[in-house]
Design a protein around this motif. Structure first.
Motif, short mmCIF file in Angstrom:
data_model
loop_
_atom_site.label_atom_id
_atom_site.label_comp_id
_atom_site.label_asym_id
_atom_site.label_seq_id
_atom_site.Cartn_x
_atom_site.Cartn_y
_atom_site.Cartn_z
N VAL B 24 49.45 32.69 38.36
CA VAL B 24 50.74 33.08 38.91
C VAL B 24 50.58 34.28 39.85
O VAL B 24 51.23 34.38 40.88
N MET B 25 49.63 35.18 39.51
CA MET B 25 49.36 36.32 40.40
C MET B 25 48.86 35.82 41.75
O MET B 25 49.32 36.28 42.80
N GLU B 26 47.93 34.86 41.74
CA GLU B 26 47.40 34.35 43.01
C GLU B 26 48.49 33.68 43.84
O GLU B 26 48.54 33.82 45.07
N ASP B 37 51.11 44.03 42.57
CA ASP B 37 50.05 44.79 43.24
C ASP B 37 48.68 44.18 43.00
O ASP B 37 47.87 44.08 43.90
N ALA B 38 48.42 43.80 41.75
CA ALA B 38 47.16 43.14 41.41
C ALA B 38 45.93 43.88 41.93
O ALA B 38 45.06 43.30 42.58
N GLU B 39 45.85 45.17 41.63
CA GLU B 39 44.77 46.01 42.14
C GLU B 39 43.38 45.51 41.78
O GLU B 39 42.43 45.72 42.51
N CYS B 40 43.23 44.88 40.61
CA CYS B 40 41.88 44.49 40.19
C CYS B 40 41.56 43.06 40.57
O CYS B 40 40.52 42.52 40.19
N GLY B 41 42.46 42.43 41.30
CA GLY B 41 42.17 41.10 41.79
C GLY B 41 42.13 40.02 40.71
O GLY B 41 41.47 39.01 40.87
N GLY B 42 42.81 40.27 39.61
CA GLY B 42 42.94 39.21 38.61
C GLY B 42 41.96 39.27 37.47
O GLY B 42 41.75 38.28 36.76
N SER B 43 41.34 40.43 37.27
CA SER B 43 40.34 40.55 36.21
C SER B 43 40.90 41.09 34.91
O SER B 43 40.14 41.50 34.04
N CYS B 44 42.21 41.13 34.79
CA CYS B 44 42.84 41.68 33.59
C CYS B 44 42.33 43.10 33.33
O CYS B 44 41.94 43.46 32.23
N ALA B 45 42.29 43.89 34.42
CA ALA B 45 41.74 45.23 34.28
C ALA B 45 42.63 46.30 34.90
O ALA B 45 42.22 47.45 35.01
N CYS B 46 43.86 45.94 35.32
CA CYS B 46 44.68 46.97 35.97
C CYS B 46 46.13 46.97 35.54
O CYS B 46 46.81 47.99 35.67
N THR B 48 48.66 45.80 36.99
CA THR B 48 49.62 45.96 38.08
C THR B 48 50.10 44.59 38.60
O THR B 48 50.52 44.46 39.74
N CYS B 49 50.02 43.58 37.74
CA CYS B 49 50.54 42.25 38.09
C CYS B 49 51.54 41.82 37.03
O CYS B 49 51.77 40.63 36.81
N HIS B 50 52.14 42.82 36.39
CA HIS B 50 53.06 42.63 35.27
C HIS B 50 54.31 41.86 35.72
O HIS B 50 54.87 42.14 36.75
N ARG B 83 54.21 39.57 30.59
CA ARG B 83 52.88 38.97 30.71
C ARG B 83 52.21 39.57 31.95
O ARG B 83 52.87 40.10 32.84
N LEU B 84 50.89 39.48 32.00
CA LEU B 84 50.18 39.82 33.23
C LEU B 84 50.01 38.52 33.99
O LEU B 84 49.42 37.56 33.46
N SER B 85 50.54 38.49 35.20
CA SER B 85 50.62 37.21 35.91
C SER B 85 49.24 36.64 36.27
O SER B 85 49.11 35.46 36.50
N CYS B 86 48.22 37.49 36.28
CA CYS B 86 46.88 36.97 36.59
C CYS B 86 46.30 36.21 35.40
O CYS B 86 45.24 35.58 35.52
N GLN B 87 46.97 36.29 34.27
CA GLN B 87 46.46 35.60 33.08
C GLN B 87 47.30 34.35 32.76
O GLN B 87 47.14 33.74 31.71
S1 FES Z 1 45.59 41.66 38.61
FE1 FES Z 1 44.84 43.31 37.48
S2 FES Z 1 45.46 42.83 35.50
FE2 FES Z 1 46.25 41.20 36.64
#
Ligand code: FES
Ligand SMILES: Cc1cc2nc3c(=O)[nH]c(=O)nc-3n(C[C@H](O)[C@H](O)[C@H](O)COP(=O)(O)OP(=O)(O)OC[C@H]3O[C@@H](n4cnc5c(N)ncnc54)[C@H](O)[C@@H]3O)c2cc1C
Lengths: 347, 106
Positions: B24-26, B37-46, B48-50, B83-87
Motif C-alpha cells: 500500500v505504501m508503494e 513519507d516512507a523514509e526507509c523505503g518500505g523496510s519497516c524501519a521508520c 513514516t508510512c503510518h 498499520r504501516l502501509s509498507c507492510q
Molecule cells: S516505509 Fe518505513 S516503515 Fe514503512
C-alpha cells in the motif's frame, strides 16, 4: 579505537571523514591504500551509520560478493577490513564547523570541542546527522532545552523534578530506572503494555511500578501545557479518557531520524539537500572537500552501498594528490602489489 | 490491478491504481499521495508510512506482525486501526481498500 575527545590541541591529520556509515568506513580503506591517515567523526555512539542504526538485523542482498549480509555484519566486516589503517574514531560527536584556513588546510570543530586540522575532508554524512525524533505536538519547540529533553547530559538537572518519560525501548527504560530514585515523581508513558527493551530492564521497571516508585501510564501524549518554556502538565490520552499529568521535565524517546544539520552552512553547492559533486573525483565546489555515499548528488546517482564504495575508490585517488602532492599515485591491485599488501599487514 | 483509496485528514481523496503484490505504501508513492513519507523505503524501519485502515476493511487487512507493532511505537497517534502501509501487501481481496492518512507522521 576511541579517543580522548576533549583534547585541547587540534588534531592534525591528512583527512577527516565526516560520517562512520559503510561508505565513510570504506573510505578509510581506500585512503589507507594511498597512504592518507584518517580520523572519522560520527554523531552516533557507534559505527555503521544507517546499516547499524536502522537495520542491523535485516539482510542486504546487493553487496557484491556477499549474497546476503545483515547491516551489522557488513559494519563488522568493514571494521575488520580497515583495521590495518588504525583510523581513529570520534563517536558521539557532531562536526559543526568547517572552514579553510589561510594555509589552505581545513579547520574543523565538533560539538564536544574536538578540533581538527586536515589537508582534505571527506563528507560521508549519508542522510545527515542522526537526531532524536521530535513528537509532532504543537508548541513543543517552546519547551525544548528547558523542559523537553531528547538526551540527558547531566542527571542532576532532573533531581526533584516531575519527570515524564515516553517510549517503550531501552532508552525509555534505562532512564526510568536511573531517574526514579532522584525524581520527585516519575511517569512512564507508553502506547501499549508491551516493551521492546531488554527483558531485564522491563522486570526492573515493573518492580518499581509495583513498589509505587514509578507510575506506568498506557496511553499517548496529545498536548503540552505551560508557559515561558516551563512545562506544567502533559495531556495523555488513555483508554479511560484524557488525563493532565503534572510534569516539568519531559523525555520523549521515539527513535532517530536523519537531518542534514550543519552541513548546510559550509558554503557547498547543494542539490535538494544533497551535495553536488563531479563523477571523476567526487569533489564538491570546494577543492579538497569530497562528498561520497548517500549525501552526494550527480546525474544518475543511486543511493546504494556499492555506489558509495566506488565513489570512495575514485575519491581516494584524487585526495592522495592533495595529501601527498609530491608522490606519484600508481594504480595497483591488492592481489599482486607487495607494497599494498604490506600496508594491509598481510605480507 | 486493485484500487486503493487514501483519505487525507481534510477529507480529500486520492485513488491509486495498484498492481497486485505491491504494498500500500508503494501504491501511495507511485501516485504521489501526500502524507506517506516512507523514509526507509518500505523496510519497516521508520514508521513514516503510518495509515488508519477503514473499519470495513480491518478484518481483511489483518493485524500487524510483531516487528510492525514494535515499529508502530515510533508512530504518532497510534490507534486500533493503525498499520504501516509498507507492510500491507495488495491482493485481489484488497481491491477497493480504504485507508486514512494521519494528520502527522513523526
Ligand atoms: S516505509 Fe518505513 S516503515 Fe514503512
Ligand atoms: C532500511 C534500509 C534498508 C536498506 N537496504 C539497502 C540495500 O539492500 N542495499 C543498499 O545498497 N543500500 C540499502 N540501504 C541504503 C544504505 O543503507 C545507504 O546507502 C548507506 O547507509 C549509505 O551509507 P553512507 O555511509 O553514505 O551514509 P549513512 O549510512 O547514512 O551514514 C552517515 C553517518 O554520518 C553521520 N553524520 C552526518 N552528519 C554528521 C555530522 N555533521 N557530524 C557527525 N556525524 C555526522 C550520521 O550520523 C551517520 O551515522 C538501505 C537503507 C535503509 C534505511
Amino acid at each position: 579505537m576511541s579517543s580522548d575527545s576533549s583534547a585541547d590541541a587540534p588534531i592534525e591529520t591528512d583527512v577527516v571523514i565526516i560520517g562512520a556509515g559503510p561508505v565513510g568506513l570504506f573510505a578509510v580503506f581506500e585512503l589507507g591504500l594511498v597512504d592518507a591517515k584518517c580520523h572519522v567523526i560520527d554523531i552516533l555512539p557507534k559505527v555503521g551509520g544507517q546499516c547499524a542504526e536502522l537495520y542491523p538485523e535485516k539482510p542486504i542482498y546487493d553487496v557484491p560478493g556477499l549474497p546476503v549480509v545483515t547491516g551489522q555484519e557488513l559494519t563488522d566486516r568493514l571494521m575488520e577490513q580497515i583495521k590495518p589503517f588504525g583510523a581513529e574514531m570520534h563517536l558521539g560527536e557532531q562536526l559543526n564547523s568547517l572552514r579553510r584556513g589561510d594555509d589552505g588546510r581545513f579547520y574543523m570543530g565538533t560539538d564536544a570541542g574536538t578540533q581538527f586540522i586536515a589537508k582534505s575532508v571527506v563528507i560521508a554524512a549519508g542522510g545527515g546527522s542522526f537526531t532524536p525524533k521530535r513528537p509532532p505536538l504543537s508548541g513543543i519547540e517552546a519547551f525544548e532545552g528547558t523542559s523537553v529533553h531528547y538526551a540527558v547530559r547531566r542527571m542532576e538537572t532532573l533531581r526533584g523534578k516531575d519527570v515524564m518519560i515516553v517510549g517503550g525501548g531501552d532508552s525509555a527504560l534505562d532512564w526510568t530506572l536511573s531517574l526514579a530514585p532522584i525524581a520527585n515523581s516519575l511517569t512512564l508513558v507508553h502506547r501499549r503494555d508491551e516493551f521492546r527493551g531488554a527483558p531485564h530492564s522491563v522486570d526492573q521497571m515493573r518492580a518499581l511500578v509495583a513498589a509505587g516508585k514509578v507510575r506506568l501510564l498506557i496511553g499517548q501524549m496529545t498536548g503540552l501545557q505551560g508557559d515561558n518554556g516551563e512545562l506544567q502538565t502533559v495531556t495523555v490520552k488513555t483508554a479511560s479518557g484524557d488525563e493532565a499529568v503534572t510534569c516539568n521535565a519531559l523525555l520523549p524517546f521515539f527513535g532517530l531520524t536523519m537531518k542534514l544539520g550543519p552541513i548546510a552552512d559550509w558554503g557547498l553547492n547543494l542539490h535538494e539537500n544533497l551535495i553536488s559533486v563531479d563523477t571523476e573525483r567526487f569533489e564538491t565546489n570546494e577543492k579538497g572537500i569530497f562528498a561520497i555515499g548517500d549525501i552526494n548528488w550527480y546525474p544518475g546517482k543511486l543511493k546504494l552501498i556499492l555506489s558509495g564504495f566506488h565513489e570512495a575508490a575514485l575519491m581516494a585517488q584524487a585526495a592522495a594528490k592533495i595529501v601527498n602532492p609530491d608522490k606519484k599515485v600508481t594504480f595497483q591491485y591488492t592481489t599482486s602489489s607487495s607494497s599494498l599488501q604490506k600496508k594491509l599487514g598481510v605480507k | 490491478m486493485a484500487k486503493i483509496t487514501f483519505i487525507q485528514p481534510d477529507g480529500t481523496q486520492d485513488v491509486a491504481e495498484a498492481e497486485l503484490g505491491m504494498t500500500v505504501m508503494e501504491a501511495a508513492k507511485q501516485s504521489d499521495v501526500a502524507g506517506i513519507d516512507a523514509e526507509c523505503g518500505g523496510s519497516c524501519a521508520c514508521a513514516t508510512c503510518h495509515v488508519y485502515v477503514d473499519a470495513a476493511w480491518r478484518e481483511k487487512v489483518g493485524k500487524a506482525a510483531n516487528m510492525e507493532e514494535d515499529m508502530l511505537d515510533f508512530a504518532f497517534d497510534v490507534r486500533e486501526e493503525s498499520r504501516l502501509s509498507c507492510q500491507i501487501r495488495i491482493t485481489l481481496e484488497l481491491d477497493g481498500l480504504i485507508v486514512r492518512v494521519p494528520a502527522k507522521q513523526f
